[in-house]
Structure formats: C-alpha cells, structure tokens
Write a protein that holds these residues in place. Structure first.
Motif, PDB file in Angstrom:
ATOM      1  N   THR A 125      13.346  10.292  -9.766  1.00  0.00           N
ATOM      2  CA  THR A 125      14.089  11.053  -8.763  1.00  0.00           C
ATOM      3  C   THR A 125      13.922  12.554  -8.964  1.00  0.00           C
ATOM      4  OG1 THR A 125      15.733   9.285  -8.527  1.00  0.00           O
ATOM      5  CG2 THR A 125      16.356  11.469  -7.730  1.00  0.00           C
ATOM      6  N   THR A 126      14.177  13.019 -10.176  1.00  0.00           N
ATOM      7  CA  THR A 126      14.037  14.452 -10.454  1.00  0.00           C
ATOM      8  C   THR A 126      12.668  14.801 -11.036  1.00  0.00           C
ATOM      9  OG1 THR A 126      14.925  14.301 -12.710  1.00  0.00           O
ATOM     10  CG2 THR A 126      16.519  14.561 -10.915  1.00  0.00           C
ATOM     11  N   GLY A 127      12.003  13.805 -11.652  1.00  0.00           N
ATOM     12  CA  GLY A 127      10.691  14.041 -12.250  1.00  0.00           C
ATOM     13  C   GLY A 127      10.739  14.769 -13.576  1.00  0.00           C
ATOM     14  N   THR A 128      11.936  14.900 -14.163  1.00  0.00           N
ATOM     15  CA  THR A 128      12.094  15.671 -15.406  1.00  0.00           C
ATOM     16  C   THR A 128      11.299  15.084 -16.562  1.00  0.00           C
ATOM     17  OG1 THR A 128      14.340  16.235 -14.688  1.00  0.00           O
ATOM     18  CG2 THR A 128      13.795  16.644 -16.997  1.00  0.00           C
ATOM     19  N   VAL A 129      11.305  13.759 -16.707  1.00  0.00           N
ATOM     20  CA  VAL A 129      10.594  13.123 -17.824  1.00  0.00           C
ATOM     21  C   VAL A 129       9.385  12.334 -17.326  1.00  0.00           C
ATOM     22  CG1 VAL A 129      12.703  12.968 -19.214  1.00  0.00           C
ATOM     23  CG2 VAL A 129      12.076  11.056 -17.710  1.00  0.00           C
ATOM     24  N   HIS A 130       8.971  12.626 -16.114  1.00  0.00           N
ATOM     25  CA  HIS A 130       7.883  11.851 -15.511  1.00  0.00           C
ATOM     26  C   HIS A 130       6.541  12.185 -16.157  1.00  0.00           C
ATOM     27  CE1 HIS A 130       5.956   9.489 -12.365  1.00  0.00           C
ATOM     28  NE2 HIS A 130       5.071  10.464 -12.230  1.00  0.00           N
ATOM     29  N   GLY A 139       0.780  -1.218   0.000  1.00  0.00           N
ATOM     30  CA  GLY A 139       0.000   0.000   0.000  1.00  0.00           C
ATOM     31  C   GLY A 139       0.817   1.277   0.000  1.00  0.00           C
ATOM     32  N   ALA A 140       0.145   2.377  -0.285  1.00  0.00           N
ATOM     33  CA  ALA A 140       0.812   3.671  -0.409  1.00  0.00           C
ATOM     34  C   ALA A 140       1.449   4.114   0.901  1.00  0.00           C
ATOM     35  CB  ALA A 140      -0.192   4.719  -0.885  1.00  0.00           C
ATOM     36  N   GLY A 141       0.754   3.886   2.015  1.00  0.00           N
ATOM     37  CA  GLY A 141       1.274   4.323   3.297  1.00  0.00           C
ATOM     38  C   GLY A 141       2.607   3.685   3.633  1.00  0.00           C
ATOM     39  N   SER A 156       6.237   5.584   3.529  1.00  0.00           N
ATOM     40  CA  SER A 156       6.963   5.616   4.799  1.00  0.00           C
ATOM     41  C   SER A 156       8.364   5.047   4.633  1.00  0.00           C
ATOM     42  CB  SER A 156       6.199   4.803   5.861  1.00  0.00           C
ATOM     43  OG  SER A 156       4.959   5.402   6.159  1.00  0.00           O
ATOM     44  N   TYR A 157       8.472   4.001   3.821  1.00  0.00           N
ATOM     45  CA  TYR A 157       9.787   3.418   3.543  1.00  0.00           C
ATOM     46  C   TYR A 157      10.672   4.429   2.826  1.00  0.00           C
ATOM     47  CZ  TYR A 157      13.229   0.823   0.801  1.00  0.00           C
ATOM     48  OH  TYR A 157      14.379   0.411   0.199  1.00  0.00           O
ATOM     49  N   ALA A 158      10.117   5.145   1.855  1.00  0.00           N
ATOM     50  CA  ALA A 158      10.877   6.164   1.119  1.00  0.00           C
ATOM     51  C   ALA A 158      11.333   7.280   2.059  1.00  0.00           C
ATOM     52  CB  ALA A 158      10.031   6.733  -0.010  1.00  0.00           C
ATOM     53  N   HIS A 159      10.476   7.641   3.003  1.00  0.00           N
ATOM     54  CA  HIS A 159      10.849   8.673   3.975  1.00  0.00           C
ATOM     55  C   HIS A 159      11.939   8.157   4.916  1.00  0.00           C
ATOM     56  CE1 HIS A 159      10.485  12.043   6.727  1.00  0.00           C
ATOM     57  NE2 HIS A 159      10.332  11.186   7.734  1.00  0.00           N
ATOM     58  N   HIS A 171       5.786  11.737  -2.793  1.00  0.00           N
ATOM     59  CA  HIS A 171       4.739  10.731  -3.028  1.00  0.00           C
ATOM     60  C   HIS A 171       5.244   9.670  -4.011  1.00  0.00           C
ATOM     61  CE1 HIS A 171       2.483  14.206  -1.500  1.00  0.00           C
ATOM     62  NE2 HIS A 171       1.605  13.330  -1.047  1.00  0.00           N
ATOM     63  N   PRO A 172       6.228   8.889  -3.628  1.00  0.00           N
ATOM     64  CA  PRO A 172       6.820   7.903  -4.545  1.00  0.00           C
ATOM     65  C   PRO A 172       5.834   6.838  -5.024  1.00  0.00           C
ATOM     66  CG  PRO A 172       7.593   7.546  -2.300  1.00  0.00           C
ATOM     67  CD  PRO A 172       6.891   8.863  -2.304  1.00  0.00           C
ATOM     68  N   TYR A 173       4.882   6.483  -4.179  1.00  0.00           N
ATOM     69  CA  TYR A 173       3.901   5.464  -4.587  1.00  0.00           C
ATOM     70  C   TYR A 173       3.135   5.925  -5.823  1.00  0.00           C
ATOM     71  CZ  TYR A 173      -0.013   2.154  -4.258  1.00  0.00           C
ATOM     72  OH  TYR A 173      -0.955   1.195  -4.532  1.00  0.00           O
ATOM     73  N   GLN A 174       2.610   7.136  -5.767  1.00  0.00           N
ATOM     74  CA  GLN A 174       1.844   7.663  -6.899  1.00  0.00           C
ATOM     75  C   GLN A 174       2.724   7.848  -8.123  1.00  0.00           C
ATOM     76  OE1 GLN A 174      -1.534   8.026  -6.973  1.00  0.00           O
ATOM     77  NE2 GLN A 174      -1.099   8.225  -9.173  1.00  0.00           N
ATOM     78  N   ASN A 175       3.980   8.251  -7.916  1.00  0.00           N
ATOM     79  CA  ASN A 175       4.901   8.439  -9.038  1.00  0.00           C
ATOM     80  C   ASN A 175       5.182   7.120  -9.745  1.00  0.00           C
ATOM     81  OD1 ASN A 175       5.115  11.201  -8.510  1.00  0.00           O
ATOM     82  ND2 ASN A 175       6.860  10.922  -7.134  1.00  0.00           N
ATOM     83  N   VAL A 176       5.361   6.051  -8.963  1.00  0.00           N
ATOM     84  CA  VAL A 176       5.611   4.732  -9.555  1.00  0.00           C
ATOM     85  C   VAL A 176       4.394   4.267 -10.341  1.00  0.00           C
ATOM     86  CG1 VAL A 176       5.985   2.286  -9.035  1.00  0.00           C
ATOM     87  CG2 VAL A 176       7.329   4.028  -7.849  1.00  0.00           C
ATOM     88  N   VAL A 177       3.203   4.452  -9.763  1.00  0.00           N
ATOM     89  CA  VAL A 177       1.968   4.056 -10.448  1.00  0.00           C
ATOM     90  C   VAL A 177       1.810   4.836 -11.754  1.00  0.00           C
ATOM     91  CG1 VAL A 177      -0.551   4.052 -10.329  1.00  0.00           C
ATOM     92  CG2 VAL A 177       0.797   3.315  -8.353  1.00  0.00           C
ATOM     93  N   ASP A 178       2.117   6.123 -11.732  1.00  0.00           N
ATOM     94  CA  ASP A 178       2.031   6.950 -12.937  1.00  0.00           C
ATOM     95  C   ASP A 178       2.962   6.416 -14.029  1.00  0.00           C
ATOM     96  OD1 ASP A 178       0.201   8.646 -11.814  1.00  0.00           O
ATOM     97  OD2 ASP A 178       1.659  10.173 -11.239  1.00  0.00           O
ATOM     98  N   THR A 179       4.199   6.096 -13.643  1.00  0.00           N
ATOM     99  CA  THR A 179       5.180   5.616 -14.620  1.00  0.00           C
ATOM    100  C   THR A 179       4.722   4.335 -15.293  1.00  0.00           C
ATOM    101  OG1 THR A 179       7.122   6.635 -13.589  1.00  0.00           O
ATOM    102  CG2 THR A 179       7.507   4.629 -14.853  1.00  0.00           C
TER     103      THR A 179
END
Length: 223
Positions: free
Chosen positions: A131-136, A40-42, A46-49, A144-152
């Motif tokens: 990491t930088t979100g330049t080409v995200h 889950g996202a939480g 939390s792991y990323a933090h 919000h790494p969870y949402q970023n991974v899902v987006d990718t």
C-alpha cells in the motif's frame, strides 16, 4: 448500556464475533479480487483502479475505499482489544497452570492467540509492502499493483511471510467461524456439525485462494 455490555465477557465475545464476520466478508471479497491477477496485468490493474472509483459520481474518488478501510480498522482494533482483554481475564481467573499437561483442545484453538499476533504483524507488513511501498522490494510503482505483487512474491522472504500468515489465517478462521456462530446463538446440537464443516471448508478455500497468488508467481504462471 454500551459500557455495561462491553465490560461483560459476553459483550466482548459478541464484539469479537461481529467484527470477525466483518473481516471475514472482506477477506472473501479480497481473495476473489486477488485471483484476478491470473487474468493478466491489464485486468488486475483495472480492478485496482475500479476500487478507487466505486460509487462515483455520488462518492468522490477513493471515498468508498477509505470508508472500507475505516470500517476494517475499527473491526481489527475492536477484535484485537476484545481478544486481549478476554485473554487477560481468563489468566486472572485461572492463575495456576492446568494439572493435565496433555492438550485437550484442537491445534487451531491452542494457536488462536499466537495466530492473532502473527496476523496483526502481517497486516502491518502487508500495508507497508503493497500500500505505502515502504518496505517493498524492487521499487514500488504507484498505480501498478500487478507489478508490485509480482515483485513481492519474487523474493523468498516475501513468499515465506505471506504463506505463513495465510496458514495462520486458515487456522484462525477454522476456529473463529464456529466460535462466532456459538456466540451469536447460531449453534445447536443439530447444527454444530454443519457449522464445523462450513468452517473447515471456508478456511481451506480462503487459505488456498490467497496462497494461489504467490504460487502463481513462483511457478511463473503469473509473471
């Protein structure tokens, strides 16, 4: 002495072996961390933090993470430089093409160089994406790494790039692990079979573990 060791083929192979092991240890830890996305996202956020607070209060915020990044950059540069120089040295030593056209090495061995190039390009893309979100795609959200991974992995090209790179990684590890063991003197007549089996199992587990993330998003198990 350091320059003498570096200038020798054995020295360059040793640098490749040691730097490869450093990166392999990181990959194992990174894969385990990635699989937390299934909880889950939480938990994933939390792991990323937590990665940014490791070592506190002795280490300042993100110092440990940056230390890991510096070590990885040094390992990647040393690995790539040694590989390139050994490749150039090999070409100069054998300027003529082989008489036998039939390949006598494994597929992984023949694709080590191209695999290295693919992985090098992937690292750049991966950093610019997550990491930088330049080409995200979908709007990069800091923290919000969870949402970023899902987006990718909600885009077809994000999945293709990642899966192709992970397949290349598997082949690279399969050959590189055994080659590093030989370079560092761990090989032998009685241990080669064990080392090759370990290389195959490790490559398979890492490939499957990393690919499980985009597969989870594609199947909407992770959403």
């Amino acid at each position: 002495m350091a320059r003498t060791v570096w200038d020798s083929s054995v020295g360059k192979k040793t640098v490749m072996a040691v730097s490869g092991i450093v990166m392999l240890l990181y990959l194992v830890a990174h894969m385990i961390g990635n699989l937390k996305i299934y909880f889950g996202a939480g938990e994933f956020n939390s792991y990323a933090h937590w990665l940014r607070t490791v070592g506190e209060p002795f280490m300042h915020y993100e110092w440990t993470l940056w230390l890991i990044r510096v070590v990885l950059v040094v390992a990647v540069v040393a690995h790539a430089t040694a590989a390139y120089q050994l490749s150039r040295r090999d070409i100069k030593a054998r300027p003529a093409k082989y008489v036998h056209k039939k390949a006598r090495t494994s597929y992984a061995t023949r694709t080590m160089r191209w695999g290295g190039i693919i992985l090098g390009l992937f690292i750049v893309w991966h950093i610019l994406d997550l990491t930088t979100g330049t080409v995200h795609s979908g709007g990069f959200q800091e923290g919000h790494p969870y949402q970023n991974v899902v987006d990718t992995f909600s885009t077809w090209y994000g999945n293709v790039i990642y899966i192709v790179a992970m397949l290349a990684l598997g082949l690279h590890i399969r050959h590189g692990f055994w080659s590093a063991a030989q370079t560092l003197g761990a090989g032998g007549r009685t241990r080669d079979r064990v080392l090759k089996t370990a290389a195959n199992v490790l490559a398979l587990l890492l490939t499957a573990g990393f690919i499980a993330v985009p597969v989870g998003v594609m199947t909407q198990v992770v959403s």
